[in-house]
Design a protein around this motif. Structure first.
Motif, PDB file in Angstrom:
ATOM      1  N   ALA A   1       0.831  -1.202   0.000  1.00  0.00           N
ATOM      2  CA  ALA A   1       0.000   0.000   0.000  1.00  0.00           C
ATOM      3  C   ALA A   1       0.867   1.254   0.000  1.00  0.00           C
ATOM      4  CB  ALA A   1      -0.926  -0.002   1.208  1.00  0.00           C
ATOM      5  N   ARG A   2       1.943   1.228   0.780  1.00  0.00           N
ATOM      6  CA  ARG A   2       2.856   2.388   0.795  1.00  0.00           C
ATOM      7  C   ARG A   2       3.450   2.616  -0.586  1.00  0.00           C
ATOM      8  NH1 ARG A   2       8.024   2.951   0.818  1.00  0.00           N
ATOM      9  NH2 ARG A   2       8.384   0.715   1.068  1.00  0.00           N
ATOM     10  N   ARG A   3       3.852   1.558  -1.236  1.00  0.00           N
ATOM     11  CA  ARG A   3       4.405   1.660  -2.586  1.00  0.00           C
ATOM     12  C   ARG A   3       3.347   2.174  -3.562  1.00  0.00           C
ATOM     13  NH1 ARG A   3       9.638   1.420  -4.852  1.00  0.00           N
ATOM     14  NH2 ARG A   3       9.483   0.707  -7.020  1.00  0.00           N
ATOM     15  N   ALA A   4       2.132   1.683  -3.422  1.00  0.00           N
ATOM     16  CA  ALA A   4       1.052   2.109  -4.314  1.00  0.00           C
ATOM     17  C   ALA A   4       0.759   3.598  -4.183  1.00  0.00           C
ATOM     18  CB  ALA A   4      -0.210   1.298  -4.029  1.00  0.00           C
ATOM     19  N   ARG A   5       0.842   4.112  -2.949  1.00  0.00           N
ATOM     20  CA  ARG A   5       0.556   5.535  -2.732  1.00  0.00           C
ATOM     21  C   ARG A   5       1.580   6.431  -3.408  1.00  0.00           C
ATOM     22  NH1 ARG A   5      -0.957   3.735   2.372  1.00  0.00           N
ATOM     23  NH2 ARG A   5       1.109   4.135   3.237  1.00  0.00           N
ATOM     24  N   THR A   6       2.787   5.951  -3.588  1.00  0.00           N
ATOM     25  CA  THR A   6       3.852   6.781  -4.155  1.00  0.00           C
ATOM     26  C   THR A   6       4.085   6.473  -5.635  1.00  0.00           C
ATOM     27  OG1 THR A   6       5.551   5.183  -3.446  1.00  0.00           O
ATOM     28  CG2 THR A   6       5.016   6.983  -1.928  1.00  0.00           C
ATOM     29  N   GLY A   7       3.251   5.625  -6.226  1.00  0.00           N
ATOM     30  CA  GLY A   7       3.406   5.242  -7.624  1.00  0.00           C
ATOM     31  C   GLY A   7       2.717   6.217  -8.559  1.00  0.00           C
ATOM     32  N   PRO A   8       2.756   5.935  -9.867  1.00  0.00           N
ATOM     33  CA  PRO A   8       3.342   4.731 -10.460  1.00  0.00           C
ATOM     34  C   PRO A   8       4.854   4.842 -10.621  1.00  0.00           C
ATOM     35  CG  PRO A   8       2.386   6.104 -12.168  1.00  0.00           C
ATOM     36  CD  PRO A   8       2.060   6.772 -10.869  1.00  0.00           C
ATOM     37  N   ARG A   9       5.510   3.699 -10.656  1.00  0.00           N
ATOM     38  CA  ARG A   9       6.948   3.615 -10.904  1.00  0.00           C
ATOM     39  C   ARG A   9       7.187   2.890 -12.227  1.00  0.00           C
ATOM     40  NH1 ARG A   9       9.479   4.243  -5.865  1.00  0.00           N
ATOM     41  NH2 ARG A   9       8.027   5.350  -4.499  1.00  0.00           N
ATOM     42  N   THR A  10       8.332   3.144 -12.819  1.00  0.00           N
ATOM     43  CA  THR A  10       8.649   2.469 -14.077  1.00  0.00           C
ATOM     44  C   THR A  10       9.089   1.029 -13.853  1.00  0.00           C
ATOM     45  OG1 THR A  10      10.909   3.334 -13.978  1.00  0.00           O
ATOM     46  CG2 THR A  10       9.290   4.610 -15.240  1.00  0.00           C
ATOM     47  N   ASP A  11       9.577   0.722 -12.644  1.00  0.00           N
ATOM     48  CA  ASP A  11      10.093  -0.620 -12.388  1.00  0.00           C
ATOM     49  C   ASP A  11       9.931  -0.945 -10.904  1.00  0.00           C
ATOM     50  OD1 ASP A  11      11.511  -2.994 -12.174  1.00  0.00           O
ATOM     51  OD2 ASP A  11      13.184  -2.326 -13.419  1.00  0.00           O
ATOM     52  N   ASP A  12       9.140  -1.971 -10.612  1.00  0.00           N
ATOM     53  CA  ASP A  12       8.906  -2.380  -9.221  1.00  0.00           C
ATOM     54  C   ASP A  12       9.640  -3.674  -8.866  1.00  0.00           C
ATOM     55  OD1 ASP A  12       6.930  -0.382  -8.233  1.00  0.00           O
ATOM     56  OD2 ASP A  12       5.717  -1.157  -9.887  1.00  0.00           O
ATOM     57  N   ARG A  13      10.551  -4.118  -9.702  1.00  0.00           N
ATOM     58  CA  ARG A  13      11.181  -5.418  -9.480  1.00  0.00           C
ATOM     59  C   ARG A  13      12.040  -5.454  -8.221  1.00  0.00           C
ATOM     60  NH1 ARG A  13      14.255  -6.589 -14.888  1.00  0.00           N
ATOM     61  NH2 ARG A  13      14.631  -4.344 -14.597  1.00  0.00           N
ATOM     62  N   LEU A  14      12.866  -4.428  -8.001  1.00  0.00           N
ATOM     63  CA  LEU A  14      13.718  -4.406  -6.817  1.00  0.00           C
ATOM     64  C   LEU A  14      12.870  -4.342  -5.554  1.00  0.00           C
ATOM     65  CD1 LEU A  14      16.413  -4.219  -5.319  1.00  0.00           C
ATOM     66  CD2 LEU A  14      16.419  -1.750  -5.794  1.00  0.00           C
ATOM     67  N   PHE A  15      11.875  -3.465  -5.542  1.00  0.00           N
ATOM     68  CA  PHE A  15      10.980  -3.372  -4.394  1.00  0.00           C
ATOM     69  C   PHE A  15      10.345  -4.723  -4.097  1.00  0.00           C
ATOM     70  CE2 PHE A  15       6.495  -3.266  -3.251  1.00  0.00           C
ATOM     71  CZ  PHE A  15       6.564  -2.724  -1.981  1.00  0.00           C
ATOM     72  N   THR A  16       9.840  -5.374  -5.127  1.00  0.00           N
ATOM     73  CA  THR A  16       9.143  -6.651  -4.944  1.00  0.00           C
ATOM     74  C   THR A  16      10.085  -7.722  -4.412  1.00  0.00           C
ATOM     75  OG1 THR A  16       7.587  -6.097  -6.725  1.00  0.00           O
ATOM     76  CG2 THR A  16       7.770  -8.430  -6.099  1.00  0.00           C
ATOM     77  N   SER A  17      11.269  -7.801  -4.989  1.00  0.00           N
ATOM     78  CA  SER A  17      12.236  -8.815  -4.551  1.00  0.00           C
ATOM     79  C   SER A  17      12.643  -8.589  -3.102  1.00  0.00           C
ATOM     80  CB  SER A  17      13.462  -8.797  -5.460  1.00  0.00           C
ATOM     81  OG  SER A  17      14.381  -9.809  -5.086  1.00  0.00           O
ATOM     82  N   TYR A  18      12.876  -7.336  -2.732  1.00  0.00           N
ATOM     83  CA  TYR A  18      13.277  -7.047  -1.348  1.00  0.00           C
ATOM     84  C   TYR A  18      12.130  -7.324  -0.381  1.00  0.00           C
ATOM     85  CZ  TYR A  18      15.049  -4.704   2.776  1.00  0.00           C
ATOM     86  OH  TYR A  18      15.460  -4.431   4.057  1.00  0.00           O
TER      87      TYR A  18
END
Length: 209
Positions: free
Chosen positions: A163-180
């Motif tokens: 949800a925190r990530r969604a509030r600050t999006g959109p991003r061009t690449d969420d792969r690093l966030f997702t993996s971490y």
């Protein structure tokens, strides 16, 4: 599909994501949707909880399909891999970061989950992917971690971070966030239970008997 119902859902999704479920009145949803009938929300959904359930139902099929596919692969592999289980929790929801409606859903899901009485559907059906995930996680947890509801801790943490990530999006690449995020959820599932926590849990359980 009923056009008014979809406009109401779109408006509720946007407003709930922006301000939180409790901060938005049914009247505001009707006005934002441009509906002429003041009781349109009650007619289509019954109440606020009905709208939240409908928003969840809008996104659930894709999330469910993705998670079941990952759990199928986990069971086929036959290894007790906590990171694979963490990925099965996180990746289906993280895919929702790709579009505006999905990002709104993630914020609403976390808001509805993170309260004493959740207003989002609870995984009780055996066919539900979260129910299946919780069942598969239990054998990889320490006994004390299982009784301390470590599975719910992982779900709640993942929902909050998404949800925190969604509030600050959109991003061009969420792969690093997702993996971490998967790494951290795997660590939550793997974390040992301290002697202090075990003792306090024993005292709590004894008091309940």
């Amino acid at each position: 599909m009923n056009e008014t119902r979809e406009r109401l859902l779109d408006a509720a999704e946007r407003l709930y994501a922006e301000r939180g479920i409790d901060a938005v009145s049914l009247r505001e949803i009707v006005q934002a949707a441009g509906a002429r009938n003041a009781t349109a929300v009650q007619y289509h959904f019954g109440d606020r909880a009905g709208i939240v359930r409908a928003i969840h139902a809008r996104h659930a099929p894709e999330v469910e399909a993705r998670r079941h596919a990952l759990l199928d692969a986990y069971e086929a592999d036959g290894e007790r891999d906590r990171r694979a289980l963490a990925a099965a929790l996180v990746r289906p929801m993280a895919a929702c970061l790709r579009d505006e409606s999905g990002r709104a859903f993630l914020q609403i899901w976390a808001d509805g989950l993170n309260r004493l009485r959740p207003v989002v559907p609870v995984a009780e059906d055996a066919a539900d992917s979260l129910h299946r995930w919780r069942r598969l996680v239990e054998p990889v947890l320490e006994e004390d971690a299982a009784r301390l509801h470590r599975r719910f801790t992982a779900i709640l943490y993942a929902a909050t971070e998404l949800a925190r990530r969604a509030r600050t999006g959109p991003r061009t690449d969420d792969r690093l966030f997702t993996s971490y995020l998967i790494d951290v959820v795997a660590a939550i599932l793997s974390a040992p239970v301290s002697e202090e926590t075990r003792r306090l849990a024993d005292e709590r359980d004894a008091a309940r008997r």
